[in-house]
Design a protein around this motif. Structure first.
Motif, PDB file in Angstrom:
ATOM      1  N   LYS A 124       0.825  -1.226   0.000  1.00  0.00           N
ATOM      2  CA  LYS A 124       0.000   0.000   0.000  1.00  0.00           C
ATOM      3  C   LYS A 124       0.848   1.261   0.000  1.00  0.00           C
ATOM      4  O   LYS A 124       0.554   2.223  -0.705  1.00  0.00           O
ATOM      5  N   LYS A 179      -4.576   0.769   7.558  1.00  0.00           N
ATOM      6  CA  LYS A 179      -4.296  -0.547   6.965  1.00  0.00           C
ATOM      7  C   LYS A 179      -2.805  -0.834   7.055  1.00  0.00           C
ATOM      8  O   LYS A 179      -1.993   0.047   6.743  1.00  0.00           O
ATOM      9  N   ALA A 184      -3.197  -8.077   3.882  1.00  0.00           N
ATOM     10  CA  ALA A 184      -4.113  -8.559   2.851  1.00  0.00           C
ATOM     11  C   ALA A 184      -5.315  -9.188   3.549  1.00  0.00           C
ATOM     12  O   ALA A 184      -5.266  -9.480   4.747  1.00  0.00           O
ATOM     13  N   GLY A 186      -8.021  -8.065   4.575  1.00  0.00           N
ATOM     14  CA  GLY A 186      -8.646  -7.292   5.660  1.00  0.00           C
ATOM     15  C   GLY A 186      -7.931  -7.408   6.997  1.00  0.00           C
ATOM     16  O   GLY A 186      -8.400  -6.844   7.995  1.00  0.00           O
ATOM     17  N   GLU A 210      -8.473   8.411   4.151  1.00  0.00           N
ATOM     18  CA  GLU A 210      -9.810   8.954   4.312  1.00  0.00           C
ATOM     19  C   GLU A 210     -10.794   7.800   4.118  1.00  0.00           C
ATOM     20  O   GLU A 210     -10.654   7.058   3.134  1.00  0.00           O
ATOM     21  N   MET A 212     -14.063   6.385   2.790  1.00  0.00           N
ATOM     22  CA  MET A 212     -15.084   6.841   1.838  1.00  0.00           C
ATOM     23  C   MET A 212     -16.430   6.314   2.326  1.00  0.00           C
ATOM     24  O   MET A 212     -16.734   5.127   2.146  1.00  0.00           O
ATOM     25  N   LYS A 222     -22.790  -2.696   1.140  1.00  0.00           N
ATOM     26  CA  LYS A 222     -21.595  -2.094   0.524  1.00  0.00           C
ATOM     27  C   LYS A 222     -20.902  -3.187  -0.303  1.00  0.00           C
ATOM     28  O   LYS A 222     -20.941  -4.361   0.080  1.00  0.00           O
ATOM     29  N   ASP A 224     -17.390  -4.006  -3.277  1.00  0.00           N
ATOM     30  CA  ASP A 224     -16.319  -3.492  -4.138  1.00  0.00           C
ATOM     31  C   ASP A 224     -16.077  -4.454  -5.283  1.00  0.00           C
ATOM     32  O   ASP A 224     -16.511  -5.609  -5.234  1.00  0.00           O
ATOM     33  N   LEU A 269     -16.078  -3.560   5.805  1.00  0.00           N
ATOM     34  CA  LEU A 269     -15.084  -4.209   4.934  1.00  0.00           C
ATOM     35  C   LEU A 269     -15.785  -5.214   4.023  1.00  0.00           C
ATOM     36  O   LEU A 269     -16.699  -5.913   4.472  1.00  0.00           O
ATOM     37  N   THR A 270     -15.321  -5.289   2.793  1.00  0.00           N
ATOM     38  CA  THR A 270     -16.016  -6.154   1.842  1.00  0.00           C
ATOM     39  C   THR A 270     -15.192  -7.386   1.447  1.00  0.00           C
ATOM     40  O   THR A 270     -15.615  -8.139   0.569  1.00  0.00           O
ATOM     41  N   ASN A 271     -14.065  -7.612   2.123  1.00  0.00           N
ATOM     42  CA  ASN A 271     -13.219  -8.758   1.744  1.00  0.00           C
ATOM     43  C   ASN A 271     -14.012 -10.074   1.838  1.00  0.00           C
ATOM     44  O   ASN A 271     -14.681 -10.313   2.845  1.00  0.00           O
ATOM     45  N   GLU A 368      -6.777  -0.687  -3.791  1.00  0.00           N
ATOM     46  CA  GLU A 368      -5.442  -1.306  -3.780  1.00  0.00           C
ATOM     47  C   GLU A 368      -5.254  -2.171  -5.021  1.00  0.00           C
ATOM     48  O   GLU A 368      -6.214  -2.458  -5.739  1.00  0.00           O
TER      49      GLU A 368
HETATM   50  P1  ADP Z   1      -6.744  -5.673   2.118  1.00  0.00           P
HETATM   51  O1  ADP Z   1      -5.523  -5.682   1.279  1.00  0.00           O
HETATM   52  O2  ADP Z   1      -6.448  -6.098   3.503  1.00  0.00           O
HETATM   53  O3  ADP Z   1      -7.881  -6.398   1.491  1.00  0.00           O
HETATM   54  P2  ADP Z   1      -8.069  -3.232   1.278  1.00  0.00           P
HETATM   55  O4  ADP Z   1      -7.376  -1.968   1.006  1.00  0.00           O
HETATM   56  O5  ADP Z   1      -8.553  -4.004   0.096  1.00  0.00           O
HETATM   57  O6  ADP Z   1      -7.164  -4.136   2.225  1.00  0.00           O
HETATM   58  O7  ADP Z   1      -9.301  -2.906   2.209  1.00  0.00           O
HETATM   59  C1  ADP Z   1     -10.197  -3.890   2.680  1.00  0.00           C
HETATM   60  C2  ADP Z   1     -11.596  -3.424   2.581  1.00  0.00           C
HETATM   61  O8  ADP Z   1     -11.784  -2.234   3.344  1.00  0.00           O
HETATM   62  C3  ADP Z   1     -12.005  -3.065   1.179  1.00  0.00           C
HETATM   63  O9  ADP Z   1     -12.482  -4.195   0.515  1.00  0.00           O
HETATM   64  C4  ADP Z   1     -13.072  -2.013   1.392  1.00  0.00           C
HETATM   65  O10 ADP Z   1     -14.326  -2.600   1.576  1.00  0.00           O
HETATM   66  C5  ADP Z   1     -12.671  -1.361   2.689  1.00  0.00           C
HETATM   67  N1  ADP Z   1     -11.935  -0.110   2.444  1.00  0.00           N
HETATM   68  C6  ADP Z   1     -10.608   0.004   2.258  1.00  0.00           C
HETATM   69  N2  ADP Z   1     -10.244   1.283   2.106  1.00  0.00           N
HETATM   70  C7  ADP Z   1     -11.361   2.015   2.179  1.00  0.00           C
HETATM   71  C8  ADP Z   1     -11.647   3.403   2.104  1.00  0.00           C
HETATM   72  N3  ADP Z   1     -10.671   4.291   1.918  1.00  0.00           N
HETATM   73  N4  ADP Z   1     -12.920   3.788   2.209  1.00  0.00           N
HETATM   74  C9  ADP Z   1     -13.908   2.906   2.399  1.00  0.00           C
HETATM   75  N5  ADP Z   1     -13.704   1.584   2.502  1.00  0.00           N
HETATM   76  C10 ADP Z   1     -12.460   1.122   2.396  1.00  0.00           C
END
Ligand code: ADP
Length: 746
Positions: A124, A179, A184, A186, A210, A212, A222, A224, A269-271, A368
């Motif tokens: 990241k 993060k 990875a 989450g 920030e 979102m 939610k 992604d 989180l949507t992982n 990411e």
């Molecule tokens: P990882 O590599 O651990 O999966 P991510 O950057 O993909 O980390 O973040 C995990 C989850 O967190 C994403 O799938 C998303 O749902 C949520 N997320 C991450 N960054 C943001 C953000 N800036 N705003 C809103 N939700 C976020």
């Protein structure tokens, strides 16, 4: 007299160029020779290796781990040869690894599915730093990711920003997401609203972003997108986007963050790896239902809600292009460190996973890049309470199987592919001949059951199904051919029979011939660069030239950092002193930046794992930006940087050496040079849109008249030749454009 004349002549004669070479030019010359020699050696070694099967397309899957299932399916369909335990000599056409490039030092040829240093680049911190630099140069174009701080180094700035927001009483109350740099799935992610909630006890580096909160919801959840991108080659840059992907949903209905719900990871989180553990995870197999859906089904849903899903997709494509262009300079630095010129090594490609969030106003946001996106086809399912079983996930299969199959088709060596096709055809024709001669001897061929897939589909008059079937089942073709012959032979006399056999022979012949072309045309991978976004991205590629300078002055091959001597040489050879940079100011700048970057990047080590000393590429870039600001003033930052790079390259006389060939052509035009790599030209979409079957080369040349980039006839011809395989999708269905040449252009 004669003797003195010849003496005079010899004095006038120019010295052999070798003698006039400066050290620097000689070094270039030698380097070029060394590289040539190394390339020849590599080729010879490959050709001589008695183990190398010359014609079979071989895939090493010994380290593919969880990617094995999908790879095996693809290899089987394409008829390639799998080496599940690798080969003794490690010579396969493709080495598919689930680990990092650095973990397989013994691969010397073929292609490897990982680029060196890619996992570092996709971490990241590095990724968002690359993007920050681009945002600094192109503020309006790089606005597709959240504001980011690097902790602990920027903790002070981060807490100041939160305090300022509190003072301004920003509504809703701002929330941030923390993060881990290399995390990875989450792991270790949490939300916070006050700076003192940040825990730096682990000693790890983090990014703070920030949060979102105004995201687009479907059924109140939610989600992604996981977008797959094939980075086929770095030099020349070429990448593709997979037109199908996944949408991963959270498992608790979404609410704006509050102090109460801030810890609900199933909501924020949507992982998939996290949400699959939730009791509300929906495993529905239906396309438009469940906690994991296909990308296209979600885009359809967005369109059904009255929004422009095509626009969303185009924005995603642009994000992919801009992000890749931003990381390419770092990739080039890493590549030369892992495979320095002169060392034999494999060429690389990589499938990347882009995580993209959609805001309420449908603006996509990059979260990411995953250097090793999950390619497994199975998912955990709870068969009875507490008992889990791995079952094939149809949605994963629908997305990942075509992705890997088409990736293999794109990366296997093209000459072998041609031979492979020829061999298939020969085998087929042999079978045909044998069956024809047998039939002519047979007085009354027995009526056969309909075993042919081709005929079954033809009878069904479902042309589409028939085509798909024929192309899908390459291995069944031999059987089809026999039975095709048999069935036509039933009602006709022997002459007609032969005729019809010849007809079917040529038909099938064509089908075999077109097999791979059809596959490539139907491919789920669409070329983004250079085919579509070449022109649009050209101006973003300035940093590759800075990376070129950095590599040039690295000094030690295989290094990732420039030492003080290298930096001083850079200033001297580029004649920065003429611009008022004294030796002392150069040294001070070096020491200052080196300290700053060591502090910013404490975890960064060299490829060997030993912390290397010197200024990293991003530090060097910082130095260039600073020098440009001080000494090459122009209205915008990007112009200042361009002026500096132009100045350096002119002073280094990089016009004719190998490095110059790798520079973007915009630079060549600025220097008034003809860009020689005709095959690099990509036709603008506007011109492609207007092409018909009657379009001539002259028409295409005219279409470019008075434009900044005026291609030559060779450029256009090379592009058309290349684009025979290009998929082009105007709004109504896909079609391949071929252009007939005018008689005078022959
Ligand atoms: P990882 O590599 O651990 O999966 P991510 O950057 O993909 O980390 O973040 C995990 C989850 O967190 C994403 O799938 C998303 O749902 C949520 N997320 C991450 N960054 C943001 C953000 N800036 N705003 C809103 N939700 C976020």
């Amino acid at each position: 007299m004669a003797a003195s004349k010849s003496l005079l002549d010899s004095l006038k004669k120019p010295e052999p160029t070798n003698f006039r070479m400066t050290d620097f030019r000689r070094e270039l010359h030698l380097r070029h020779k060394r590289e040539e020699h190394a390339k020849k050696e590599k080729l010879r070694a490959l050709q001589e290796s008695k183990y190398v099967s010359r014609y079979a397309i071989t895939i090493d899957t010994s380290r593919a781990r969880s990617n094995c299932d999908v790879l095996r399916m693809s290899i089987k369909e394409l008829g390639f040869k799998e080496y599940p335990f690798g080969r003794k000599d490690n010579c396969c056409d493709v080495h598919w690894h689930a680990c990092h490039f650095e973990e397989n030092p013994e691969v010397f040829g073929g292609k490897v599915n990982k680029f060196p240093g890619m996992s570092e680049i996709c971490s990241k911190m590095t990724l968002f730093r690359c993007l920050d630099i681009m945002r600094d140069l192109f503020p309006t174009d790089y606005d597709f990711y959240p504001r980011t701080w690097y902790l602990p180094a920027q903790f002070h700035e981060f807490s100041c920003e939160i305090r300022k927001m509190h003072e301004r009483r920003v509504k809703p109350k701002p929330t941030f997401i923390i993060k881990p740099d290399t995390g990875a799935q989450g792991d270790g992610i949490y939300l916070l609203r006050e700076p003192n909630e940040y825990s730096s006890l682990s000693g790890k580096c983090h990014v703070a972003q920030e949060y979102m909160s105004n995201v687009y919801l479907i059924d109140k959840f939610k989600f992604d997108f996981r977008i797959y991108v094939l980075l086929k080659s770095l030099e020349p840059l070429e990448f593709y986007i997979c037109q199908e992907g996944l949408a991963r949903f959270s498992t608790l209905p979404y609410e704006n963050p509050t102090n109460k719900n801030i810890h609900e990871s199933f909501m924020h989180l949507t992982n998939y790896s996290l949400n699959k553990r939730s009791s509300t995870f929906n495993r529905s197999d239906r396309d438009d239902e469940g906690s994991k859906r296909t990308l296209t089904s979600v885009l359809r849903r967005i369109a059904m809600n009255g929004h422009d899903s095509n626009k969303v997709w185009k924005s995603i494509e642009r994000i992919v292009c801009k992000t890749i262009v931003a990381i390419v300079p770092e990739m080039k630095v890493e590549y030369q460190a892992a495979i320095p010129p002169g060392k034999t090594g494999p060429s690389c490609f990589q499938v990347l996973g882009f995580d993209i969030l959609l805001l309420q106003n449908l603006k996509p946001i990059l979260l990411e890049i995953n250097a090793s996106p999950s390619l497994s086809l199975d998912s955990e399912q709870e068969v009875s309470p507490g008992v889990f079983e791995y079952v094939l996930s149809p949605k994963d299969e629908e997305v990942k199987y075509p992705l890997i199959r088409d990736t293999l088709l794109h990366v296997v060596p093209i000459d072998k592919l041609k031979y492979f096709r020829k061999k298939k055809k020969q085998r087929l024709l042999k079978k045909l001949k044998a069956s024809t001669s047998q039939k002519s001897k047979r007085p009354d061929p027995p009526v056969k059951q309909r075993t042919s897939i081709v005929i079954i589909k033809a009878d069904e008059s479902d042309e589409e199904k028939r085509e798909v079937n024929v192309t899908q089942q390459m291995s069944e073709m031999h059987m089809d051919v026999d039975s095709h012959g048999d069935s036509t032979a039933r009602d006709v006399n022997s002459d007609d029979e032969r005729e019809s056999n010849i007809k079917s022979d040529t038909e099938l012949d064509e089908e075999v011939d077109n097999y791979f072309e059809t596959k490539l045309r139907e491919s789920c991978l669409k070329q983004l660069y250079p085919a579509i976004y070449d022109e649009e991205c050209e101006r973003y590629r300035i940093l590759e030239r800075v990376a070129g300078l950095f590599i040039f002055f690295l000094g030690i091959r295989g290094s990732l950092r420039i030492g003080p001597t290298g930096f001083r040489t850079f200033a001297r050879k580029c004649r920065l002193n003429r611009k008022g940079m004294t030796n002392a100011s150069v040294d001070i700048m070096y020491i200052d930046l080196q300290r700053r970057w060591d502090h910013m990047n404490p975890e960064r080590t060299s490829g060997s794992g030993i912390k290397s000393i010197g200024l990293c590429y991003q530090g060097f870039l910082d130095a260039c930006i600073e020098i440009a600001r001080r000494k090459f003033y122009a209205p915008t930052k990007i112009e200042m940087l361009e002026n500096l790079v132009d100045h350096c390259e002119l002073n280094l006389n990089l016009r004719d050496n190998d490095l110059a060939n790798n520079l973007p052509r915009l630079h060549f035009r600025r220097l008034g040079l003809q860009y020689r790599q005709g095959s690099m030209y990509a036709m603008p979409r506007r011109v492609i849109d207007q092409m018909t079957e009657e379009t001539t080369i002259e028409d295409l040349l005219k279409a470019h008249e008075k434009k900044l980039r005026q291609p030559s006839r060779e450029d256009i011809e090379a592009f058309l030749r290349k684009s025979r395989r290009m998929i082009y999708q105007p709004s109504s269905g896909s079609r391949v454009i071929s252009v007939t040449k005018s008689p005078d252009s022959e």
